[in-house]
Design an enzyme around this catalytic site. Structure first.
Site, PDB file in Angstrom:
ATOM      1  N   ASP A  34       0.291  -7.681   1.191  1.00 12.44           N
ATOM      2  CA  ASP A  34       0.584  -6.287   1.482  1.00 12.44           C
ATOM      3  C   ASP A  34       2.182  -6.094   1.590  1.00 12.44           C
ATOM      4  OD1 ASP A  34      -0.085  -3.594   1.663  1.00 12.44           O
ATOM      5  OD2 ASP A  34       0.509  -3.598   3.947  1.00 12.44           O
ATOM      6  N   ILE A  59     -11.809 -21.878   5.695  1.00 14.71           N
ATOM      7  CA  ILE A  59     -11.381 -22.546   6.986  1.00 14.71           C
ATOM      8  C   ILE A  59     -11.552 -21.534   8.179  1.00 14.71           C
ATOM      9  CG2 ILE A  59     -10.200 -24.480   6.143  1.00 14.71           C
ATOM     10  CD1 ILE A  59      -7.687 -22.765   6.546  1.00 14.71           C
ATOM     11  N   GLY A  79       3.038   6.337   8.225  1.00 13.55           N
ATOM     12  CA  GLY A  79       4.365   6.579   7.656  1.00 13.55           C
ATOM     13  C   GLY A  79       5.380   5.511   7.941  1.00 13.55           C
ATOM     14  N   ASN A  80       5.131   4.776   9.100  1.00 10.59           N
ATOM     15  CA  ASN A  80       5.913   3.622   9.594  1.00 10.59           C
ATOM     16  C   ASN A  80       5.792   2.565   8.800  1.00 10.59           C
ATOM     17  OD1 ASN A  80       5.727   4.959  12.873  1.00 10.59           O
ATOM     18  ND2 ASN A  80       7.767   3.756  12.102  1.00 10.59           N
ATOM     19  N   SER A  81       4.693   2.459   7.931  1.00  8.11           N
ATOM     20  CA  SER A  81       4.458   1.327   7.150  1.00  8.11           C
ATOM     21  C   SER A  81       5.657   0.941   6.194  1.00  8.11           C
ATOM     22  CB  SER A  81       3.321   1.521   6.239  1.00  8.11           C
ATOM     23  OG  SER A  81       1.880   1.843   6.950  1.00  8.11           O
ATOM     24  N   HIS A 133       0.842  -1.427   0.070  1.00 10.14           N
ATOM     25  CA  HIS A 133      -0.086  -0.084  -0.004  1.00 10.14           C
ATOM     26  C   HIS A 133       0.986   1.267  -0.042  1.00 10.14           C
ATOM     27  CE1 HIS A 133       0.717  -0.180   4.507  1.00 10.14           C
ATOM     28  NE2 HIS A 133       0.238   1.057   4.509  1.00 10.14           N
ATOM     29  N   LEU A 135      -5.956 -25.522  -1.190  1.00  9.66           N
ATOM     30  CA  LEU A 135      -6.727 -26.744  -0.991  1.00  9.66           C
ATOM     31  C   LEU A 135      -7.849 -26.508  -1.615  1.00  9.66           C
ATOM     32  CD1 LEU A 135      -5.907 -27.716   2.804  1.00  9.66           C
ATOM     33  CD2 LEU A 135      -5.580 -29.281   0.679  1.00  9.66           C
ATOM     34  N   GLY A 136      -8.369 -25.448  -1.543  1.00 13.84           N
ATOM     35  CA  GLY A 136      -9.621 -25.105  -2.140  1.00 13.84           C
ATOM     36  C   GLY A 136     -10.823 -25.323  -1.065  1.00 13.84           C
ATOM     37  N   VAL A 137     -10.482 -24.757   0.172  1.00  9.01           N
ATOM     38  CA  VAL A 137     -11.545 -24.750   1.463  1.00  9.01           C
ATOM     39  C   VAL A 137     -11.573 -23.271   1.674  1.00  9.01           C
ATOM     40  CG1 VAL A 137     -11.064 -27.237   1.517  1.00  9.01           C
ATOM     41  CG2 VAL A 137      -9.624 -25.565   2.837  1.00  9.01           C
TER      42      VAL A 137
END
Length: 512
Positions: free
Chosen positions: A159, A299, A238-240, A129, A295-297
């Site tokens: 991110d 959870i 700003g710390n991001s 971001h 896995l297609g789940v």
């Protein structure tokens, strides 16, 4: 004789003169050099030696360690200034950085974040971001040199982004092991919060928690982060992208978000674990993209009711809520909705983020052994060939969610702590919805009952202990053998749009 009297008179006269002089000095209070010196000496503070406190020495040593870590790490931390077109529409989130110069927003938007150097040839890790949609990136080092940067690759789901500068030979930071972090361990956050005036700020705190899911952040991403490190080291916009480092100067996380009603630090900062960051950044540098196995789940973490239902002696594992609509590898292999996954390749599975990361960064096509627990203490190990996340799954889902509407009619109380009404297939068909959603729709939830915070109005119950229920009478028949306090398994659905249904498994105790 006369001479003696004269000397006597002289002596008396001198004595009288001296006496009068002292009397006059006392009357007019003339300053005396000795008095001034004595007054000055009286104002000097006494020298007090420091107390001998052996227990304070470790704290003093810790302070010296903070100084040493900051001195070693700060040269590898960078400030990133970005420019994006004012017309760019960005997805707002708690990740958004502090934007400066609002008077320039009619031409361009300027943002600021942080990052840190990971290689001698100029690769830098930051947040997605921070650099998303940027048309220009400028990197400033601690020694005040500035360089234009190019984006190597971005991964919105974690991110994480990697950028690169050409600055000759640089000193990178050492990457630590976030899996070995302990709650209570000291950490330092370094970055440039709240504008350039506070560049390269160092704050200290402890690891307050790990595996934080951060409800409400990135909820529209299929592979969103659910494994943040929580810290009370002060982090602000700003710390991001800046590093979270341990007392040995190793990076253990990437500072990314704050939980705050004001948008500024309120005691809760969050960082992406460096082990996850390492895997993502390696792929970004190698190919510019991230490939994930699935896995297609769907959870969630197991609850006490889930553990009791499948006979676990403690609360751990993750519950399969639903399968992906398109050719789920787990469903093909024989996994079932409601299964509690307790092991992957013989290694215990404790919580959702652990399984997500272990699966996500394997190779599509790789086979894994998934051990599940089922009702009655049954255990089964199933071989699953992992699939690859499609480009559509990797993108942000922008489907609008309809507002809740007032439901007509009244519900019938049930032993689950909710009132329900029958939702028929005919009615669903008339309104354009899938007839398979026919069942019992929740009208209200008893706030003193077992369904509080577990079920919500408008959700539809279609199965109880894998038995299909369409009517209230069928629900009563299925629940009849169970005593108050026993656990049952529900299959629950929520209509989110004309073509969107969210499904999940909920384990509840029968109301007392």
């Amino acid at each position: 004789m006369s001479r003696t009297r004269e000397w006597a008179k002289f002596v008396v006269l001198v004595a009288v003169t001296i006496g009068l002089a002292f009397a006059f000095a006392a009357i007019v209070d003339l300053p005396k050099s000795t008095q001034a010196q004595e007054a000055l000496a009286a104002t000097e503070l006494p020298h007090t030696p420091p107390p001998v406190i052996p227990a304070a020495q470790p704290v003093a040593d810790l302070g010296k360690a903070f100084v040493a870590v900051a001195e070693a790490v700060r040269p590898a931390v960078v400030t990133i200034e970005s420019e994006t077109p004012a017309t760019t529409t960005r997805r707002r989130s708690p990740f958004d950085d502090f934007f400066q110069n609002p008077e320039d927003q009619d031409r361009r938007r300027r943002g600021q974040g942080s990052g840190f150097i990971i290689s001698e040839d100029g690769y830098i890790i930051t947040n997605n971001h921070v650099v998303e949609d940027a048309t220009r990136l400028q990197v400033r080092l601690l020694d005040r040199r500035t360089f234009q940067a190019e984006v190597v690759g971005r991964d919105p789901n974690t991110d994480i982004a990697v950028i690169k500068i050409d600055a000759g030979e640089l000193t990178p930071l050492a990457l630590g092991d976030s899996d070995s972090l302990q709650i209570g361990e000291w950490v330092l956050a370094i970055g440039s919060p709240l504008g350039t005036d506070f560049s390269f700020t160092v704050t200290a705190g402890i690891v307050s928690g790990t595996g934080r899911p951060l409800r409400g952040i990135q909820q529209d991403l299929n592979f969103r982060i659910q494994d943040f490190i929580q810290t009370d080291a002060a982090i602000n916009p700003g710390n991001s992208g800046g590093p979270l480092v341990n007392i040995r100067g190793q990076v253990v996380g990437v500072n990314s978000a704050i939980a705050s009603p004001t948008g500024f630090y309120s005691g809760y900062g969050f960082a992406i674990p460096i082990n996850l960051t390492r895997m993502v950044s390696q792929q970004l540098i190698a190919t510019g993209t991230v490939t994930r196995a699935v896995l297609g789940v769907s959870i969630v973490d197991a609850t006490a009711e889930d553990a009791e239902y499948v006979g676990l002696d403690s609360i751990y594992g993750v519950v399969i809520q639903s399968f992906s609509e398109d050719n789920s590898p787990a469903e093909r292999a024989g996994l079932q909705v409601g299964d509690v996954i307790v092991e992957l390749n013989d290694a215990p599975v404790d919580r959702t983020p652990q399984l997500q990361q272990d699966i996500g960064f394997r190779r599509p096509g790789e086979q894994v052994e998934v051990t599940v627990a089922r009702r009655g203490g049954l255990r089964e190990t199933i071989m699953v060939t992992l699939g690859q996340a499609s480009p559509e799954e990797m993108q942000v889902a922008n489907a609008d969610q309809p507002e809740d509407e007032e439901e007509e009619g009244s519900g019938v109380p049930s032993q689950l702590g909710v009132t329900v009404r029958e939702l028929t297939a005919a009615r669903l068909a008339r309104e354009g919805y899938d007839r398979e959603l026919a069942g019992l729709q929740v009208m209200s939830v008893n706030q003193d009952g077992p369904a509080r915070d577990r079920l919500a109005p408008r959700e539809i119950i279609t199965h109880v202990n894998n038995e299909r229920v369409y009517t209230y009478e069928q629900l009563e028949q299925v629940l009849a053998p169970f005593s108050p306090g026993e656990v049952v398994s529900l299959r629950v659905h929520r209509i989110q749009g004309r073509d969107s249904v969210a499904s999940r498994v909920v384990r509840l105790r029968i109301a007392r």
